[in-house]
Enzyme design. Structure first.
Site, PDB file in Angstrom:
ATOM      1  N   GLY A 151     -13.210   0.813   3.782  1.00 62.42           N
ATOM      2  CA  GLY A 151     -13.681  -0.074   4.844  1.00 62.42           C
ATOM      3  C   GLY A 151     -14.906   0.480   5.556  1.00 62.42           C
ATOM      4  O   GLY A 151     -15.900   0.860   4.938  1.00 62.42           O
ATOM      5  N   ASN A 174       0.853  -1.185   0.000  1.00 64.50           N
ATOM      6  CA  ASN A 174       0.000   0.000   0.000  1.00 64.50           C
ATOM      7  C   ASN A 174       0.899   1.249   0.000  1.00 64.50           C
ATOM      8  O   ASN A 174       1.535   1.571   0.999  1.00 64.50           O
ATOM      9  CB  ASN A 174      -0.893  -0.031   1.250  1.00 64.50           C
ATOM     10  CG  ASN A 174      -1.865   1.134   1.301  1.00 64.50           C
ATOM     11  OD1 ASN A 174      -1.503   2.273   1.026  1.00 64.50           O
ATOM     12  ND2 ASN A 174      -3.100   0.837   1.659  1.00 64.50           N
ATOM     13  N   ASP A 181      -1.879  -4.890  11.481  1.00 59.46           N
ATOM     14  CA  ASP A 181      -3.225  -5.412  11.260  1.00 59.46           C
ATOM     15  C   ASP A 181      -4.183  -4.495  12.000  1.00 59.46           C
ATOM     16  O   ASP A 181      -3.854  -3.954  13.058  1.00 59.46           O
ATOM     17  CB  ASP A 181      -3.363  -6.854  11.762  1.00 59.46           C
ATOM     18  CG  ASP A 181      -4.558  -7.562  11.122  1.00 59.46           C
ATOM     19  OD1 ASP A 181      -5.016  -7.114  10.048  1.00 59.46           O
ATOM     20  OD2 ASP A 181      -5.037  -8.552  11.684  1.00 59.46           O
ATOM     21  N   THR A 182      -5.349  -4.305  11.412  1.00 58.47           N
ATOM     22  CA  THR A 182      -6.326  -3.365  11.955  1.00 58.47           C
ATOM     23  C   THR A 182      -7.694  -4.019  12.042  1.00 58.47           C
ATOM     24  O   THR A 182      -8.063  -4.822  11.185  1.00 58.47           O
ATOM     25  CB  THR A 182      -6.420  -2.113  11.046  1.00 58.47           C
ATOM     26  OG1 THR A 182      -5.181  -1.406  11.117  1.00 58.47           O
ATOM     27  CG2 THR A 182      -7.530  -1.178  11.501  1.00 58.47           C
ATOM     28  N   LYS A 216      -8.505  12.657   9.115  1.00 58.71           N
ATOM     29  CA  LYS A 216      -8.475  11.261   9.538  1.00 58.71           C
ATOM     30  C   LYS A 216      -7.044  10.741   9.603  1.00 58.71           C
ATOM     31  O   LYS A 216      -6.669  10.020  10.531  1.00 58.71           O
ATOM     32  CB  LYS A 216      -9.288  10.390   8.583  1.00 58.71           C
ATOM     33  CG  LYS A 216      -9.262   8.916   8.978  1.00 58.71           C
ATOM     34  CD  LYS A 216      -9.361   7.979   7.809  1.00 58.71           C
ATOM     35  CE  LYS A 216      -8.971   6.574   8.232  1.00 58.71           C
ATOM     36  NZ  LYS A 216      -9.002   5.602   7.143  1.00 58.71           N
ATOM     37  N   HIS A 240       0.248   4.387  -0.006  1.00 56.10           N
ATOM     38  CA  HIS A 240      -0.133   5.443   0.941  1.00 56.10           C
ATOM     39  C   HIS A 240       0.426   5.150   2.329  1.00 56.10           C
ATOM     40  O   HIS A 240       0.975   6.037   2.998  1.00 56.10           O
ATOM     41  CB  HIS A 240      -1.655   5.584   0.998  1.00 56.10           C
ATOM     42  CG  HIS A 240      -2.119   6.545   2.054  1.00 56.10           C
ATOM     43  ND1 HIS A 240      -1.956   7.912   1.938  1.00 56.10           N
ATOM     44  CD2 HIS A 240      -2.695   6.337   3.258  1.00 56.10           C
ATOM     45  CE1 HIS A 240      -2.428   8.498   3.025  1.00 56.10           C
ATOM     46  NE2 HIS A 240      -2.888   7.561   3.837  1.00 56.10           N
ATOM     47  N   LYS A 241       0.291   3.906   2.771  1.00 57.85           N
ATOM     48  CA  LYS A 241       0.816   3.509   4.082  1.00 57.85           C
ATOM     49  C   LYS A 241       2.328   3.727   4.135  1.00 57.85           C
ATOM     50  O   LYS A 241       2.873   4.223   5.116  1.00 57.85           O
ATOM     51  CB  LYS A 241       0.522   2.016   4.341  1.00 57.85           C
ATOM     52  CG  LYS A 241      -0.860   1.689   4.852  1.00 57.85           C
ATOM     53  CD  LYS A 241      -0.843   0.226   5.250  1.00 57.85           C
ATOM     54  CE  LYS A 241      -2.201  -0.299   5.639  1.00 57.85           C
ATOM     55  NZ  LYS A 241      -2.120  -1.709   6.068  1.00 57.85           N
ATOM     56  N   HIS A 254      -6.204   5.534  14.083  1.00 59.96           N
ATOM     57  CA  HIS A 254      -5.588   4.462  14.853  1.00 59.96           C
ATOM     58  C   HIS A 254      -4.228   4.094  14.271  1.00 59.96           C
ATOM     59  O   HIS A 254      -3.273   3.872  15.004  1.00 59.96           O
ATOM     60  CB  HIS A 254      -6.521   3.248  14.860  1.00 59.96           C
ATOM     61  CG  HIS A 254      -7.199   3.031  13.538  1.00 59.96           C
ATOM     62  ND1 HIS A 254      -8.143   3.927  13.044  1.00 59.96           N
ATOM     63  CD2 HIS A 254      -7.057   2.098  12.577  1.00 59.96           C
ATOM     64  CE1 HIS A 254      -8.558   3.513  11.852  1.00 59.96           C
ATOM     65  NE2 HIS A 254      -7.900   2.420  11.547  1.00 59.96           N
ATOM     66  N   ARG A 255      -4.153   4.018  12.928  1.00 61.88           N
ATOM     67  CA  ARG A 255      -2.887   3.655  12.302  1.00 61.88           C
ATOM     68  C   ARG A 255      -1.837   4.745  12.524  1.00 61.88           C
ATOM     69  O   ARG A 255      -0.675   4.464  12.800  1.00 61.88           O
ATOM     70  CB  ARG A 255      -3.054   3.365  10.811  1.00 61.88           C
ATOM     71  CG  ARG A 255      -1.818   2.660  10.248  1.00 61.88           C
ATOM     72  CD  ARG A 255      -1.984   2.158   8.839  1.00 61.88           C
ATOM     73  NE  ARG A 255      -1.848   3.230   7.884  1.00 61.88           N
ATOM     74  CZ  ARG A 255      -2.820   3.623   7.055  1.00 61.88           C
ATOM     75  NH1 ARG A 255      -3.989   3.034   7.086  1.00 61.88           N
ATOM     76  NH2 ARG A 255      -2.615   4.605   6.213  1.00 61.88           N
TER      77      ARG A 255
END
Length: 199
Positions: free
Chosen positions: A152, A11, A70-71, A173, A13-14, A178-179
């Site tokens: 999601g 990913n 992991d989320t 966001k 973006h991540k 959380h990430r």
């Protein structure tokens, strides 16, 4: 010489998000960069287990330091569901976000307690040691989807302190998620070796 770490993701973006937090002080590689196209099985029953499974797979097969995340969305009234099964909550092939949201809203129909939280866990394997970092955002589930951004469950999750869903908050966001919080802890540890928690 700059340290190299593999982030077990493709990913973009991540990858950019974490690289920016590390300020270029550590070279980040994706799965594509190390020519890993394996479908790493996520057979864990918790987010912690899944993150560690992915990190261990890369560490053992490619001999490199790495981290994986992991989320999951955890809904209070559903005993923590969908949790580790968030991406495949509705069943069937692939990750069908629309179907997952529909199932969630159906399960919560008529339920007053709509408290929920998003949780991300990052497992890091570095210099033979394993560490864990967690990020949590508390909030609640709406009765219907709002907004077109994100992915999601973002259209049905409103974080505490806001009156809009993640899907409506845009770039905000990315800073409060959380990430982002888990990555912040990871970056802090990598850059100054503080705040670590051994697994």
């Amino acid at each position: 010489m700059k340290e190299t770490l593999v982030f077990a993701t493709n990913n973009a973006h991540k990858l950019e998000e974490v690289a920016a937090m590390l300020g270029g002080r550590i070279e980040l590689l994706s799965l594509r960069d190390i020519h890993c196209d394996a479908d790493i099985p996520e057979t864990g029953t918790t987010l912690e287990e899944n993150a560690l499974i992915k990190a261990r797979y890369i560490n053992e097969h490619y001999g490199t330091d790495c981290f994986a995340d992991d989320t999951g969305l955890e809904v209070e009234a559903l005993g923590g569901e969908p949790g580790v099964y968030s991406a495949r909550y509705a069943g069937g092939p692939g990750h069908d976000s629309e179907a997952n949201m529909r199932k969630l809203l159906a399960r919560l129909e008529g339920v007053e307690n709509r408290r929920a939280r998003f949780r991300t866990v990052i497992a890091l394997i570095r210099h033979g040691q394993t560490y864990e970092f967690e990020g949590i955002v508390e909030g609640h589930i709406t009765t219907e989807p709002h907004g077109n951004g994100g992915f999601g469950y973002d259209p049905v999750f409103v974080p505490d302190g806001y009156d809009r869903t993640f899907a409506e908050l845009g770039d905000v966001k990315n800073h409060i998620s959380h990430r982002a919080r888990a990555v912040e802890r990871l970056a802090g540890f990598l850059l100054n070796e503080k705040g670590k928690k051994e697994m």
